[in-house]
Design a protein around this motif. Sequence first.
Motif, PDB file in Angstrom:
ATOM      1  N   CYS A  62       0.837  -1.108   0.087  1.00  0.00           N
ATOM      2  CA  CYS A  62      -0.204   0.182   0.024  1.00  0.00           C
ATOM      3  C   CYS A  62       0.965   1.177   0.169  1.00  0.00           C
ATOM      4  O   CYS A  62       1.827   1.395   0.889  1.00  0.00           O
ATOM      5  N   VAL A  63       0.869   2.080  -1.033  1.00  0.00           N
ATOM      6  CA  VAL A  63       1.650   3.377  -1.064  1.00  0.00           C
ATOM      7  C   VAL A  63       0.780   4.451  -1.049  1.00  0.00           C
ATOM      8  O   VAL A  63      -0.480   4.501  -1.665  1.00  0.00           O
ATOM      9  N   ASN A  64       1.351   5.840  -0.853  1.00  0.00           N
ATOM     10  CA  ASN A  64       0.877   7.027  -1.009  1.00  0.00           C
ATOM     11  C   ASN A  64       0.125   7.230  -2.617  1.00  0.00           C
ATOM     12  O   ASN A  64       0.610   6.911  -3.407  1.00  0.00           O
ATOM     13  N   VAL A  65      -1.037   7.614  -2.518  1.00  0.00           N
ATOM     14  CA  VAL A  65      -1.962   7.662  -3.913  1.00  0.00           C
ATOM     15  C   VAL A  65      -1.154   8.574  -4.916  1.00  0.00           C
ATOM     16  O   VAL A  65      -0.910   8.137  -5.939  1.00  0.00           O
ATOM     17  N   LYS A  66      -0.454   9.660  -4.396  1.00  0.00           N
ATOM     18  CA  LYS A  66       0.075  10.554  -5.101  1.00  0.00           C
ATOM     19  C   LYS A  66       1.332  10.157  -5.826  1.00  0.00           C
ATOM     20  O   LYS A  66       1.989  10.651  -6.609  1.00  0.00           O
ATOM     21  N   THR A  67       1.927   9.087  -5.315  1.00  0.00           N
ATOM     22  CA  THR A  67       3.201   8.480  -5.848  1.00  0.00           C
ATOM     23  C   THR A  67       3.153   7.226  -6.794  1.00  0.00           C
ATOM     24  O   THR A  67       4.329   6.708  -7.056  1.00  0.00           O
ATOM     25  N   VAL A  68       1.940   6.716  -6.798  1.00  0.00           N
ATOM     26  CA  VAL A  68       1.815   5.531  -7.700  1.00  0.00           C
ATOM     27  C   VAL A  68       2.295   5.546  -8.771  1.00  0.00           C
ATOM     28  O   VAL A  68       3.051   4.699  -9.482  1.00  0.00           O
ATOM     29  N   SER A  69       1.936   6.705  -9.642  1.00  0.00           N
ATOM     30  CA  SER A  69       2.408   6.656 -11.045  1.00  0.00           C
ATOM     31  C   SER A  69       4.164   6.762 -11.239  1.00  0.00           C
ATOM     32  O   SER A  69       4.751   6.372 -12.156  1.00  0.00           O
ATOM     33  N   LYS A  70       4.734   7.525 -10.230  1.00  0.00           N
ATOM     34  CA  LYS A  70       5.996   7.458 -10.226  1.00  0.00           C
ATOM     35  C   LYS A  70       6.703   6.213  -9.767  1.00  0.00           C
ATOM     36  O   LYS A  70       7.585   5.718 -10.710  1.00  0.00           O
ATOM     37  N   LEU A  71       6.055   5.162  -9.005  1.00  0.00           N
ATOM     38  CA  LEU A  71       6.433   4.118  -8.916  1.00  0.00           C
ATOM     39  C   LEU A  71       6.486   3.166 -10.100  1.00  0.00           C
ATOM     40  O   LEU A  71       7.119   2.358 -10.520  1.00  0.00           O
ATOM     41  N   VAL A  72       5.136   3.305 -10.679  1.00  0.00           N
ATOM     42  CA  VAL A  72       5.024   2.484 -11.894  1.00  0.00           C
ATOM     43  C   VAL A  72       6.173   2.957 -13.101  1.00  0.00           C
ATOM     44  O   VAL A  72       6.722   2.201 -13.570  1.00  0.00           O
ATOM     45  N   SER A  73       6.350   4.154 -13.084  1.00  0.00           N
ATOM     46  CA  SER A  73       7.351   4.724 -14.139  1.00  0.00           C
ATOM     47  C   SER A  73       8.750   4.078 -13.663  1.00  0.00           C
ATOM     48  O   SER A  73       9.699   3.952 -14.667  1.00  0.00           O
ATOM     49  N   LEU A  74       9.066   4.024 -12.521  1.00  0.00           N
ATOM     50  CA  LEU A  74      10.399   3.518 -12.229  1.00  0.00           C
ATOM     51  C   LEU A  74      10.450   1.979 -12.259  1.00  0.00           C
ATOM     52  O   LEU A  74      11.651   1.540 -12.037  1.00  0.00           O
ATOM     53  N   GLY A  75       9.686   1.310 -12.562  1.00  0.00           N
ATOM     54  CA  GLY A  75       9.289  -0.160 -12.482  1.00  0.00           C
ATOM     55  C   GLY A  75       9.303  -0.645 -11.252  1.00  0.00           C
ATOM     56  O   GLY A  75       9.385  -1.980 -11.075  1.00  0.00           O
ATOM     57  N   ALA A  77       6.603  -0.669  -9.268  1.00  0.00           N
ATOM     58  CA  ALA A  77       5.456  -1.075  -8.964  1.00  0.00           C
ATOM     59  C   ALA A  77       4.783  -1.648 -10.370  1.00  0.00           C
ATOM     60  O   ALA A  77       5.210  -0.940 -11.579  1.00  0.00           O
ATOM     61  N   LYS A  78       3.844  -2.558 -10.608  1.00  0.00           N
ATOM     62  CA  LYS A  78       3.409  -3.223 -11.918  1.00  0.00           C
ATOM     63  C   LYS A  78       2.106  -1.985 -12.294  1.00  0.00           C
ATOM     64  O   LYS A  78       1.765  -1.330 -11.236  1.00  0.00           O
ATOM     65  N   PRO A  79       2.123  -1.973 -13.548  1.00  0.00           N
ATOM     66  CA  PRO A  79       1.070  -1.009 -13.969  1.00  0.00           C
ATOM     67  C   PRO A  79      -0.314  -1.069 -13.390  1.00  0.00           C
ATOM     68  O   PRO A  79      -0.929  -2.357 -12.874  1.00  0.00           O
ATOM     69  N   VAL A  80      -1.073  -0.020 -12.923  1.00  0.00           N
ATOM     70  CA  VAL A  80      -2.297  -0.035 -12.129  1.00  0.00           C
ATOM     71  C   VAL A  80      -3.558   0.257 -13.098  1.00  0.00           C
ATOM     72  O   VAL A  80      -3.373   0.851 -14.171  1.00  0.00           O
ATOM     73  N   ASP A  81      -4.967   0.041 -12.581  1.00  0.00           N
ATOM     74  CA  ASP A  81      -5.766   0.692 -13.112  1.00  0.00           C
ATOM     75  C   ASP A  81      -5.753   2.127 -12.993  1.00  0.00           C
ATOM     76  O   ASP A  81      -6.235   2.809 -12.119  1.00  0.00           O
ATOM     77  N   GLU A  82      -5.790   2.712 -14.073  1.00  0.00           N
ATOM     78  CA  GLU A  82      -5.775   4.319 -14.269  1.00  0.00           C
ATOM     79  C   GLU A  82      -6.947   4.970 -13.602  1.00  0.00           C
ATOM     80  O   GLU A  82      -7.079   6.044 -12.894  1.00  0.00           O
ATOM     81  N   THR A  83      -8.223   4.319 -14.228  1.00  0.00           N
ATOM     82  CA  THR A  83      -9.605   4.747 -13.509  1.00  0.00           C
ATOM     83  C   THR A  83      -9.700   4.735 -11.991  1.00  0.00           C
ATOM     84  O   THR A  83     -10.075   5.736 -11.411  1.00  0.00           O
ATOM     85  N   LYS A  84      -9.247   3.481 -11.495  1.00  0.00           N
ATOM     86  CA  LYS A  84      -9.220   3.410  -9.829  1.00  0.00           C
ATOM     87  C   LYS A  84      -8.230   4.252  -9.228  1.00  0.00           C
ATOM     88  O   LYS A  84      -8.583   4.919  -8.315  1.00  0.00           O
ATOM     89  N   LEU A  85      -7.153   4.494 -10.025  1.00  0.00           N
ATOM     90  CA  LEU A  85      -5.991   5.617  -9.345  1.00  0.00           C
ATOM     91  C   LEU A  85      -6.509   7.096  -9.319  1.00  0.00           C
ATOM     92  O   LEU A  85      -6.420   7.647  -8.720  1.00  0.00           O
TER      93      LEU A  85
END
Length: 426
Positions: A62-75, A77-85
């Motif tokens: 479980c990570v901070n909502v605001k950092t999800v995209s950054k973590l995915v771009s860094l590899g 975290a795996k890609p997430v459902d953008e609508t839910k995000l």
Amino acid sequence: MNKPILLLFSLSILFLTVIISPVSADVLPPKKQINFGISGDDVVCESGMFKVIKDRTNSVSCVNVKTVSKLVSLGWAKPVDETKLNDAIAKLTLSTGTINQLILIPISSDFGKQISKVSVGSYDFVFDVCASTQTIVSPSILIRSDSETKHYELSETVSPNSCVTSAVIIKASNPDSINAILQNKGDISQTILSLSEKVESLKLQLQDAKKSFGKENTEENKMIGTKIIDLRKQLNDTREDLQRIYFALYTPDKAKFVPQKLSFLGTPIEGESAVKISVSPSVASLNSYNVFFEACAGMKQVRLPVISISSDFESIDVKMGEKISPNTCQMSSAKIIATDPESISVNPAGNADSSIQVDELEVKINDLQKQLTSEKELLKILIHNPNRPENFEEQLTLHVEKITTLRNDVISAKSELSKILYLTYR
């Protein structure tokens, strides 16, 4: 030559450590939930956090909502459902409520044995938790000072446009440094309210279906029976989701309980009975049969009715989805595979212990909530009294301690209740 690379690597680790560390503790950490038997797909994240899958370990975090995209771009975290995000990010801006300080008084250490553990430099901090236009379920408050940080979780729900008074003891060298922040972002509360509404809707649909269900072996009754089975499954699945969230919400992080799969076989509840009404072939598959049955309670309510249906091929447990009141019956149906339909039998599964525990816990929670409400009312009267008694500070501290104890007792009882219900419906 290697120093800049090492420094960059260290900063990267620090960056990741900071952005994934939680700022509150609304619910159990993912690892604890998984240890308690909750699957990775069903892990609940605390308010303001988002569930991701680590790319390297394939584990839940479980990570901070605001950092999800950054973590995915860094590899990381795996890609997430953008609508839910995007929905989760939008909820961060919701104003769920406020904290209003009512009184702050230093605690003396020379009166009363009940506060012998409290040292000089501690303060009684009394405050209101006020909801805006949205209900706040289990308000989570972060209370900080220059000497201590506390996570405080209320046991009650705050209704829209209303306030709940509570209190806590906190240490500080400078009382002006004490402040409180409401951490609920509205996401968990919205999920709980949505699931609760769905449960009530499904219960009404199930009741309507049962009222229109007859004993005759007609095509219409077969369709209604199939509908009852589907509605009951939806109801149990929704209740499982709801109780899983409550379980993760109310269970202390240091809890030692490790749930095991429930067994519903045992001695039937006294007065409880289950009778097979009819058996008819199902069009779903070969050797599949619709079993229509009646489940009844005797003098005592059956809080968690579970019916065991057996044949010469398999045995299934049917979770009725709603309690059976004393001296009443409910009609329902289920599907089972059998080589010989005459071998099909229906019996109570005998989960009397769970039903009794749920009844006792609900009574206990209700009693504790009444005591807590009464204690808070006494606290309000005390702090708003213009003619304060000479031992005002002593009385205030005693009220705060009682409120704290009762709150912990309520949360503990709710944790146990949600655990039983979650394990029953899963």
